[in-house]
Design an enzyme around this catalytic site. Structure first.
Site, short mmCIF file in Angstrom:
data_model
loop_
_atom_site.label_atom_id
_atom_site.label_comp_id
_atom_site.label_asym_id
_atom_site.label_seq_id
_atom_site.Cartn_x
_atom_site.Cartn_y
_atom_site.Cartn_z
N ARG A 162 0.84 -1.22 0.00
CA ARG A 162 0.00 0.00 0.00
C ARG A 162 0.87 1.26 0.00
O ARG A 162 0.58 2.24 0.68
CB ARG A 162 -0.93 0.04 1.22
N SER A 237 -10.69 -0.44 3.59
CA SER A 237 -9.84 -0.57 4.78
C SER A 237 -9.34 0.80 5.21
O SER A 237 -8.75 1.50 4.40
CB SER A 237 -8.63 -1.44 4.47
N GLU A 333 -4.56 4.04 6.22
CA GLU A 333 -4.32 3.82 4.79
C GLU A 333 -4.96 4.96 3.99
O GLU A 333 -4.44 5.39 2.96
CB GLU A 333 -4.95 2.48 4.38
C1 LIG Z 1 -15.42 -0.41 -0.60
C2 LIG Z 1 -13.96 -0.15 -0.87
C3 LIG Z 1 -13.08 -1.20 -1.03
C4 LIG Z 1 -11.72 -0.98 -1.30
N1 LIG Z 1 -10.90 -2.06 -1.46
C5 LIG Z 1 -9.59 -1.87 -1.75
C6 LIG Z 1 -8.72 -3.00 -1.98
O1 LIG Z 1 -9.14 -4.15 -1.95
N2 LIG Z 1 -7.41 -2.75 -2.23
C7 LIG Z 1 -6.92 -1.49 -2.28
O2 LIG Z 1 -5.70 -1.34 -2.53
N3 LIG Z 1 -7.70 -0.40 -2.08
C8 LIG Z 1 -9.02 -0.56 -1.81
N4 LIG Z 1 -9.84 0.53 -1.60
C9 LIG Z 1 -9.26 1.88 -1.64
C10 LIG Z 1 -9.39 2.59 -3.01
O3 LIG Z 1 -10.31 1.93 -3.82
C11 LIG Z 1 -8.05 2.65 -3.74
O4 LIG Z 1 -7.09 3.28 -2.94
C12 LIG Z 1 -8.16 3.41 -5.05
O5 LIG Z 1 -6.96 3.29 -5.80
C13 LIG Z 1 -8.46 4.89 -4.85
O6 LIG Z 1 -8.73 5.46 -6.12
P1 LIG Z 1 -9.49 6.83 -6.28
O7 LIG Z 1 -9.38 7.20 -7.73
O8 LIG Z 1 -10.85 6.74 -5.71
O9 LIG Z 1 -8.57 7.76 -5.39
P2 LIG Z 1 -8.90 9.18 -4.69
O10 LIG Z 1 -9.59 8.89 -3.40
O11 LIG Z 1 -9.60 10.07 -5.64
O12 LIG Z 1 -7.45 9.71 -4.43
C14 LIG Z 1 -6.57 9.10 -3.49
C15 LIG Z 1 -5.30 9.93 -3.36
O13 LIG Z 1 -4.59 9.94 -4.58
C16 LIG Z 1 -4.44 11.26 -5.11
N5 LIG Z 1 -4.65 11.12 -6.56
C17 LIG Z 1 -5.77 10.70 -7.20
N6 LIG Z 1 -5.54 10.56 -8.53
C18 LIG Z 1 -4.25 10.92 -8.73
C19 LIG Z 1 -3.41 10.99 -9.90
N7 LIG Z 1 -3.86 10.64 -11.12
N8 LIG Z 1 -2.13 11.42 -9.75
C20 LIG Z 1 -1.66 11.76 -8.53
N9 LIG Z 1 -2.40 11.71 -7.40
C21 LIG Z 1 -3.67 11.29 -7.49
C22 LIG Z 1 -5.50 12.08 -4.40
O14 LIG Z 1 -5.11 13.45 -4.29
C23 LIG Z 1 -5.58 11.40 -3.05
O15 LIG Z 1 -4.55 11.85 -2.19
C24 LIG Z 1 -11.22 0.34 -1.37
C25 LIG Z 1 -12.11 1.42 -1.21
C26 LIG Z 1 -13.47 1.19 -0.98
C27 LIG Z 1 -14.41 2.36 -0.84
#
Ligand SMILES: Cc1cc2nc3c(=O)[nH]c(=O)nc-3n(C[C@H](O)[C@H](O)[C@H](O)COP(=O)(O)OP(=O)(O)OC[C@H]3O[C@@H](n4cnc5c(N)ncnc54)[C@H](O)[C@@H]3O)c2cc1C
Length: 337
Positions: A162, A237, A333
């Site tokens: 992570r 998580s 996380e």
């Molecule tokens: C129900 C649920 C289940 C999940 N299960 C998992 C799992 O099994 N495994 C896992 O690893 N994660 C899991 N996650 C966490 C999440 O899905 C991941 O971390 C995912 O990659 C976040 O993507 P996002 O586009 O929504 O990020 P955001 O929430 O939009 O952004 C996260 C961070 O990244 C930055 N950011 C976003 N896009 C960019 C970019 N293109 N360049 C630079 N910085 C950027 C943002 O500023 C922020 O700080 C889960 C979440 C939920 C709600």
């Protein structure tokens, strides 16, 4: 460009905060324009993908840039492999489904993870024995200081559990524009030994699963134990699974016989969910916030009315009680804004 804009629909916790400014970037040009606006007006910026790994604890006094860059391209490599590049704004699960539809293997265990492709390298997303580092080739980034485009290969990304350079020394210095993966077109490497995948497949009478069947099993397991953010706000998580020295683990084993642990050289990874559950948090609600009844590691906006501060304070209480009982400091996380 929107002003005084509610971010409630843009974060899966459903926290109602506002950004001074909000812009959507559909192209690199629009992204650069938004950055230019921020610099001219001396405003901090924040990138947003699917908003599924952020907790807003207050209004954001700056410009939120939602990354919508779209497009997927496929480059055949040889008879067994293909390179697939997806732009940052592609939805992760839809991208996984696109690849499975073409019978490209490697992403199936990562089905149904919320968020966008561009965010996947940030924390090296992982599930069911696979992390993106296993199939990652490179990502293209925009250097926010020079506005030059750079390529980060596997080594340069320094992926960990992570974790990546983008959460460490590269934090705030780059925006990820697209990601390229190397996937298999035949002789797929099927991974079913992790979690309940094997049992789920057996229940369906499947002995030699295809990548599509592995994906279906993963989806079914995830749907049965993780809350859907559309129904109850959460970010998956909330904490990382802590890694502790083997000696500390052995001493804990003397006090807590059943403590689970996954050894790795001279350290042991302990499931954070178990530690939290042992402290009595599973299903517990304080005000608008709760630990999920099926998975203690997931904090939920139980009433839909929680503030980010309430959720943050709840997580602090969990950290404190785990520290007190086990002497282990949990690390969040979720990205706290
Ligand atoms: C129900 C649920 C289940 C999940 N299960 C998992 C799992 O099994 N495994 C896992 O690893 N994660 C899991 N996650 C966490 C999440 O899905 C991941 O971390 C995912 O990659 C976040 O993507 P996002 O586009 O929504 O990020 P955001 O929430 O939009 O952004 C996260 C961070 O990244 C930055 N950011 C976003 N896009 C960019 C970019 N293109 N360049 C630079 N910085 C950027 C943002 O500023 C922020 O700080 C889960 C979440 C939920 C709600």
């Amino acid at each position: 460009m929107h002003e005084n804009f509610s971010l409630k629909p843009y974060n899966t916790f459903g926290v109602d905060v506002k950004a001074n400014y909000f812009a959507e970037a559909n192209t690199v040009e629009e992204l650069k324009e938004a950055l230019h606006f921020s610099k001219e007006n001396n405003l901090p910026w924040l990138f947003l993908g699917g908003g599924s790994n952020v907790l807003f604890t207050c209004d954001f006094n700056g410009l939120v840039i939602k990354l919508n860059l779209k497009g997927i391209s496929v480059q055949p490599q040889n008879e067994n492999e293909v390179l697939v590049t997806a732009k940052a704004g592609e939805n992760w699960h839809e991208f996984v489904m696109f690849c499975l539809d073409k019978n490209f293997g490697g992403l199936e265990n990562l089905s149904l993870i919320p968020g966008n492709v561009g965010t996947s390298p940030m924390q090296n997303i992982g599930a069911y024995g696979t992390e993106i580092k296993d199939i990652f080739v490179n990502c293209t980034v925009l250097n926010l200081e020079t506005l030059e485009i750079e390529t980060f290969d596997l080594e340069k990304c320094r992926f960990g559990y992570r974790d990546s350079i983008f959460k460490q020394e590269g934090k705030g210095k780059y925006v990820i524009l697209d990601v390229t993966f190397k996937l298999t077109t035949q002789n797929h490497y099927i991974k079913t030994e992790y979690g309940a995948i094997q049992a789920e497949l057996e229940n369906s009478g499947i002995e030699n699963p295809t990548i599509q069947e592995v994906s279906k099993a993963v989806i079914s397991i995830r749907q049965s134990k993780l809350p859907d953010p559309k129904e109850v706000g959460n970010a998956g998580s909330f904490f990382k699974n802590p890694t502790i020295p083997s000696a500390q683990f052995e001493s804990l084993q003397q006090r807590f016989e059943n403590i689970p642990g996954y050894p790795n050289e001279d350290s042991v990874k302990v499931p954070a969910g178990w530690l939290i559950e042992q402290c009595g948090w599973k299903g517990k609600q304080i005000g608008n916030v709760a630990s999920h009844k099926l998975q203690a590691l997931v904090i939920v906006n139980a009433t839909g009315k929680a503030t980010g501060k309430e959720i943050y304070d709840f997580s602090t209480e969990i950290i404190n009680s785990v520290k007190e009982k086990f002497g282990i400091e949990l690390e969040r996380e979720v990205n706290i804004i």
